[in-house]
Design a protein around this motif. Sequence first.
Motif, mmCIF file in Angstrom:
data_model
loop_
_atom_site.group_PDB
_atom_site.id
_atom_site.type_symbol
_atom_site.label_atom_id
_atom_site.label_comp_id
_atom_site.label_asym_id
_atom_site.label_seq_id
_atom_site.Cartn_x
_atom_site.Cartn_y
_atom_site.Cartn_z
ATOM 1 N N ASN A 188 -58.368 -35.113 32.712
ATOM 2 C CA ASN A 188 -57.777 -34.157 31.772
ATOM 3 C C ASN A 188 -57.138 -32.970 32.484
ATOM 4 O O ASN A 188 -56.055 -32.512 32.109
ATOM 5 N N GLN A 189 -57.801 -32.447 33.531
ATOM 6 C CA GLN A 189 -57.231 -31.338 34.296
ATOM 7 C C GLN A 189 -55.934 -31.751 34.975
ATOM 8 O O GLN A 189 -54.960 -30.994 34.989
ATOM 9 N N ASN A 190 -55.911 -32.949 35.517
ATOM 10 C CA ASN A 190 -54.690 -33.423 36.173
ATOM 11 C C ASN A 190 -53.578 -33.679 35.164
ATOM 12 O O ASN A 190 -52.406 -33.435 35.454
ATOM 13 N N THR A 191 -53.931 -34.164 34.006
ATOM 14 C CA THR A 191 -52.928 -34.369 32.959
ATOM 15 C C THR A 191 -52.315 -33.041 32.553
ATOM 16 O O THR A 191 -51.084 -32.925 32.423
ATOM 17 N N SER A 224 -40.523 -35.558 42.745
ATOM 18 C CA SER A 224 -40.985 -36.949 42.795
ATOM 19 C C SER A 224 -42.223 -37.113 43.676
ATOM 20 O O SER A 224 -43.099 -37.933 43.379
ATOM 21 N N LYS A 225 -42.325 -36.341 44.753
ATOM 22 C CA LYS A 225 -43.488 -36.424 45.629
ATOM 23 C C LYS A 225 -44.737 -35.932 44.890
ATOM 24 O O LYS A 225 -45.810 -36.538 44.984
ATOM 25 N N GLN A 226 -44.595 -34.855 44.155
ATOM 26 C CA GLN A 226 -45.727 -34.330 43.384
ATOM 27 C C GLN A 226 -46.136 -35.318 42.291
ATOM 28 O O GLN A 226 -47.314 -35.530 42.039
ATOM 29 N N PHE A 258 -54.447 -40.118 38.973
ATOM 30 C CA PHE A 258 -54.762 -40.825 37.735
ATOM 31 C C PHE A 258 -55.255 -42.237 38.024
ATOM 32 O O PHE A 258 -56.235 -42.703 37.442
ATOM 33 N N THR A 259 -54.604 -42.924 38.944
ATOM 34 C CA THR A 259 -54.996 -44.280 39.310
ATOM 35 C C THR A 259 -56.393 -44.287 39.928
ATOM 36 O O THR A 259 -57.232 -45.126 39.579
ATOM 37 N N ASP A 260 -56.647 -43.336 40.832
ATOM 38 C CA ASP A 260 -57.972 -43.231 41.449
ATOM 39 C C ASP A 260 -59.031 -42.934 40.391
ATOM 40 O O ASP A 260 -60.148 -43.457 40.450
ATOM 41 N N GLY A 261 -58.688 -42.089 39.434
ATOM 42 C CA GLY A 261 -59.619 -41.757 38.358
ATOM 43 C C GLY A 261 -59.973 -42.978 37.537
ATOM 44 O O GLY A 261 -61.143 -43.200 37.194
ATOM 45 N N LEU A 262 -58.984 -43.774 37.226
ATOM 46 C CA LEU A 262 -59.242 -44.989 36.451
ATOM 47 C C LEU A 262 -60.112 -45.964 37.231
ATOM 48 O O LEU A 262 -60.988 -46.618 36.668
#
Length: 134
Positions: A80-83, A97-99, A107-111
Amino acid sequence: MDPITPETPVAPVALKTKTLKIHLTPAQDARVKTMAHKHELSKSEFGRLRILDETDHSLPDAGKLEDIARKLAGIANNINQNTAATNAAQKSGTLNSKQFAAMHKVFTDGLEAWAEPLAELRAELQKFKKPAAK
């Protein structure tokens, strides 16, 4: 006449409870008390579940389920914080694009991190289900 609703209401059946009395040694009583406490149940509730349980599994450990829930809540909080950070950066026009790629990785790591405790929680919850009839 509505085929689903009966013409006359059916009164609920009053159930009488019965008592099962068992004799335990002080050591056995202490063991039952400890196991019930571990699962956050009264001795009566624990005894009923163990006596009437039709599963081959033991009751899940309440502490273990709470630990899994904490892990999942922490992962969800990070996602949620990253979103929120990604949306803020996108709105302000500062997300390049790098960010974006870095955020996508988070997000992928979180999933991926979510998958293990979720599988563990499902395995613990599966213990509550009765085995299929043979």
